[in-house]
Write a protein that holds these residues in place. Structure first.
Motif, PDB file in Angstrom:
ATOM      1  N   UNK A  83       0.878  -1.163   0.000  1.00 36.24           N
ATOM      2  CA  UNK A  83       0.000   0.000   0.000  1.00 36.24           C
ATOM      3  C   UNK A  83       0.918   1.217   0.000  1.00 36.24           C
ATOM      4  N   UNK A  84       0.603   2.206  -0.821  1.00 35.77           N
ATOM      5  CA  UNK A  84       1.445   3.392  -0.927  1.00 35.77           C
ATOM      6  C   UNK A  84       0.762   4.594  -0.292  1.00 35.77           C
ATOM      7  N   UNK A  85       1.496   5.293   0.563  1.00 33.03           N
ATOM      8  CA  UNK A  85       1.027   6.522   1.184  1.00 33.03           C
ATOM      9  C   UNK A  85       1.704   7.704   0.501  1.00 33.03           C
ATOM     10  N   UNK A  86       0.917   8.661   0.035  1.00 33.12           N
ATOM     11  CA  UNK A  86       1.445   9.860  -0.605  1.00 33.12           C
ATOM     12  C   UNK A  86       1.411  11.001   0.407  1.00 33.12           C
ATOM     13  N   UNK A 112      12.160   9.165  -8.396  1.00 30.95           N
ATOM     14  CA  UNK A 112      11.443   9.146  -9.674  1.00 30.95           C
ATOM     15  C   UNK A 112      10.678   7.857  -9.957  1.00 30.95           C
ATOM     16  N   UNK A 113      10.227   7.134  -8.917  1.00 33.76           N
ATOM     17  CA  UNK A 113       9.406   5.950  -9.166  1.00 33.76           C
ATOM     18  C   UNK A 113       7.997   6.408  -9.561  1.00 33.76           C
ATOM     19  N   UNK A 114       7.405   5.701 -10.500  1.00 30.31           N
ATOM     20  CA  UNK A 114       6.123   6.114 -11.068  1.00 30.31           C
ATOM     21  C   UNK A 114       4.966   5.775 -10.143  1.00 30.31           C
ATOM     22  N   UNK A 115       4.003   6.682 -10.074  1.00 27.47           N
ATOM     23  CA  UNK A 115       2.800   6.465  -9.279  1.00 27.47           C
ATOM     24  C   UNK A 115       1.611   7.180  -9.888  1.00 27.47           C
ATOM     25  N   UNK A 119       6.043  10.647 -11.739  1.00 30.03           N
ATOM     26  CA  UNK A 119       7.240  10.273 -10.979  1.00 30.03           C
ATOM     27  C   UNK A 119       7.265  10.949  -9.602  1.00 30.03           C
ATOM     28  N   UNK A 120       7.549  10.180  -8.579  1.00 34.77           N
ATOM     29  CA  UNK A 120       7.669  10.707  -7.221  1.00 34.77           C
ATOM     30  C   UNK A 120       9.087  11.207  -7.005  1.00 34.77           C
ATOM     31  N   UNK A 121       9.209  12.282  -6.280  1.00 33.77           N
ATOM     32  CA  UNK A 121      10.524  12.843  -5.981  1.00 33.77           C
ATOM     33  C   UNK A 121      11.366  11.843  -5.175  1.00 33.77           C
ATOM     34  N   UNK A 122      10.766  11.300  -4.103  1.00 33.20           N
ATOM     35  CA  UNK A 122      11.450  10.313  -3.260  1.00 33.20           C
ATOM     36  C   UNK A 122      10.434   9.285  -2.774  1.00 33.20           C
ATOM     37  N   UNK A 135       4.684   1.648   1.116  1.00 30.72           N
ATOM     38  CA  UNK A 135       5.594   2.570   0.448  1.00 30.72           C
ATOM     39  C   UNK A 135       5.171   3.968   0.874  1.00 30.72           C
ATOM     40  N   UNK A 136       6.124   4.822   1.157  1.00 28.79           N
ATOM     41  CA  UNK A 136       5.852   6.236   1.429  1.00 28.79           C
ATOM     42  C   UNK A 136       6.520   7.018   0.314  1.00 28.79           C
ATOM     43  N   UNK A 137       5.824   8.045  -0.184  1.00 27.89           N
ATOM     44  CA  UNK A 137       6.391   8.835  -1.274  1.00 27.89           C
ATOM     45  C   UNK A 137       5.905  10.257  -1.190  1.00 27.89           C
ATOM     46  N   UNK A 138       6.631  11.136  -1.887  1.00 26.10           N
ATOM     47  CA  UNK A 138       6.141  12.489  -2.079  1.00 26.10           C
ATOM     48  C   UNK A 138       6.491  12.943  -3.492  1.00 26.10           C
ATOM     49  N   UNK A 139       5.626  13.780  -4.002  1.00 26.50           N
ATOM     50  CA  UNK A 139       5.794  14.364  -5.324  1.00 26.50           C
ATOM     51  C   UNK A 139       6.281  15.804  -5.144  1.00 26.50           C
ATOM     52  N   UNK A 140       6.663  16.461  -6.217  1.00 26.88           N
ATOM     53  CA  UNK A 140       7.048  17.886  -6.122  1.00 26.88           C
ATOM     54  C   UNK A 140       5.880  18.704  -5.632  1.00 26.88           C
TER      55      UNK A 140
END
Length: 140
Positions: A83-86, A112-115, A119-122, A135-140
């Motif tokens: 599960x991915x958390x943005x 830059x993994x795609x979501x 692409x996510x920054x990290x 998964x934890x991610x953030x975009x610009x």
């Protein structure tokens, strides 16, 4: 595009109270119905991801009662990959800090993994105490 939104995800857990505490302390999610579950008034607690989305923490001991769909009881523990958390950049850093403070192992930081938003920054991955992968991610 339709206004479809994610309402909830059900995670199988061995100890819902311990799981709720993990998600509160390490991930920073607010428990929902935890006191009611502890008092025997709710079948499971949840944690709030956003105003519209929660994670239900379903006791694995109830798997044999999942009869709404053939094979539902057999799905306990799989086949969801993760599960991915943005998050915002600040919330991403705060989550990483909390997980490290709680000594929760995390993966290397990917870039830059795609979501869902491109692409996510990290991004990084971690497991909860029941082995569910996030998964934890953030975009610009």
């Amino acid at each position: 595009m339709t206004a479809t939104r994610l309402d909830h995800i059900v995670l199988w857990v061995s100890d819902p109270v311990a799981a709720a505490h993990f998600y509160e302390k390490a991930v920073g999610l607010e428990p929902v119905r935890l006191a009611e579950f502890a008092a025997g008034e709710a079948p499971f607690p949840s944690v709030r991801v956003s105003e519209e989305t929660i994670l239900d923490l379903m006791p694995r001991s109830k798997a044999d009662r999942m009869t709404m769909l053939p094979g539902a009881a057999d799905s306990s523990g799989h086949p969801v990959n993760h599960v991915c958390l943005s998050l915002s950049a600040d919330a991403f850093d705060a989550l990483l800090d909390r997980l490290q403070e709680q000594e929760v192992p995390v993966s290397d930081i990917a870039h830059d993994s795609f979501g869902a938003r491109g692409p996510a920054k990290r991004s990084f991955y971690f497991r909860d105490p029941d082995g569910n992968i996030f998964e934890a991610r953030h975009y610009d």
